[in-house]
Design an enzyme around this catalytic site. Structure first.
Site, PDB file in Angstrom:
ATOM      1  N   LYS A 193     -25.321  18.112  -0.907  1.00 57.52           N
ATOM      2  CA  LYS A 193     -24.045  17.681  -1.470  1.00 57.52           C
ATOM      3  C   LYS A 193     -23.680  16.246  -1.106  1.00 57.52           C
ATOM      4  CE  LYS A 193     -22.024  22.307  -1.884  1.00 57.52           C
ATOM      5  NZ  LYS A 193     -20.842  23.151  -1.600  1.00 57.52           N
TER       6      LYS A 193
ATOM      7  N   ASP B 249     -15.935  22.652  -6.273  1.00 52.71           N
ATOM      8  CA  ASP B 249     -15.493  23.589  -5.237  1.00 52.71           C
ATOM      9  C   ASP B 249     -13.988  23.503  -5.021  1.00 52.71           C
ATOM     10  OD1 ASP B 249     -17.997  24.673  -4.620  1.00 52.71           O
ATOM     11  OD2 ASP B 249     -18.444  23.077  -3.181  1.00 52.71           O
TER      12      ASP B 249
END
Length: 279
Positions: free
Chosen positions: A72, A109
């Protein structure tokens, strides 16, 4: 941000380890429901060292990628642009390839957490607590920045983690107070509790759930329910699960990669539930 259109359309999730990922199940369910017969979604075991090379092999048929740990943050230097949301936590979980070949990074997210809470009627809270201070905790803090009007108490095990969360609080402009993990039971009285710790970490807290708990957001989904979530439900509290988060962040990915909106939330959740039950 929408994907470029070609005859063969591909997407995938990358990470290491990746065999456990439910993303293929969720995305493929969305493609079936949307009638995208030409779309495929795979998984690839890719670590940080292999990421740049993998991206270099992708042709114009690729619409997008989902990223999990440890990619990420590692992907950011390899992208042409990242969204403000991704920049706020220095984490990208979604890459979309545009018609002109650019690589755009986003973080679903954070809005996925907000959407999962909104689905359960949680639009705003006046305070909240976070259990843990790892990578997921920073995303939780960013999500709470959007819905919490007051103090967010973060329970941590080490001063190093405490310092990190203080920095994230300043960066996200939220009121953060650090508390020791030894006092984590006190967090359970908050209007919203977000558990971001690995499996088993919060089991000992189950006995401390108050008689009338409010809302617990436990980011785990396998195994489910956690002892804390099971006790919370038994006491009449509302529980948002890691599967809820996984579904809602995937919904946003599907919409960005395919250009189809809204994505089929119910079909994706059902597919996820069936896959977990089969395990």
């Amino acid at each position: 941000m929408t994907a470029r259109v070609t005859d063969a359309r591909r997407a995938a999730v990358l990470g290491s380890p990746i065999a456990h990922s439910l993303s293929p199940v969720l995305h493929r369910a969305a493609y079936r429901e949307l009638g995208l017969a030409g779309w495929s979604y795979d998984r690839f075991e890719i670590d940080e060292a292999a990421l740049a090379g993998f991206l270099g092999t992708l042709g114009p048929e690729w619409a997008g990628l989902s990223l999990t740990m440890p990619l990420k943050r590692a992907v950011i230097p390899l992208l042409d642009e990242i969204s403000e949301t991704a920049a706020s936590v220095e984490a990208v979980n979604t890459v979309v390839f545009t018609e002109d070949g650019r690589r755009l990074g986003d973080n679903t997210d954070i809005p996925g957490m907000v959407a999962a809470l909104r689905e359960r009627g949680i639009e705003q809270v006046d305070s909240a607590a976070i259990l843990g201070a790892g990578a997921t905790a920073s995303s939780a803090l960013a999500a709470l920045a959007r819905i919490c009007t007051g103090e967010i108490v973060v329970h941590v095990r080490s001063e190093a983690r405490a310092a990190e969360m203080r920095q994230w609080g300043k960066r996200l402009d939220v009121q953060v107070r650090i508390a020791d993990w030894a006092d984590a039971a006190s967090a359970l009285r908050a209007p919203l509790v977000v558990a971001t710790t690995p499996a088993g970490t919060t089991d000992a807290l189950a006995a401390a759930v108050p008689e009338r708990p409010a809302t617990l957001f436990d980011v785990l989904y396998d195994p489910w329910p956690t002892e804390l979530a099971a006790r919370w439900s038994a006491c009449g509290g509302a529980v948002v699960s890691g599967l809820d988060l996984l579904v809602h962040q995937a919904v946003l990915q599907v919409e960005q990669m395919t250009g189809h909106s809204p994505a089929p939330v119910a079909a994706m959740r059902k597919a996820g539930e069936q896959a977990l039950a089969a395990r």
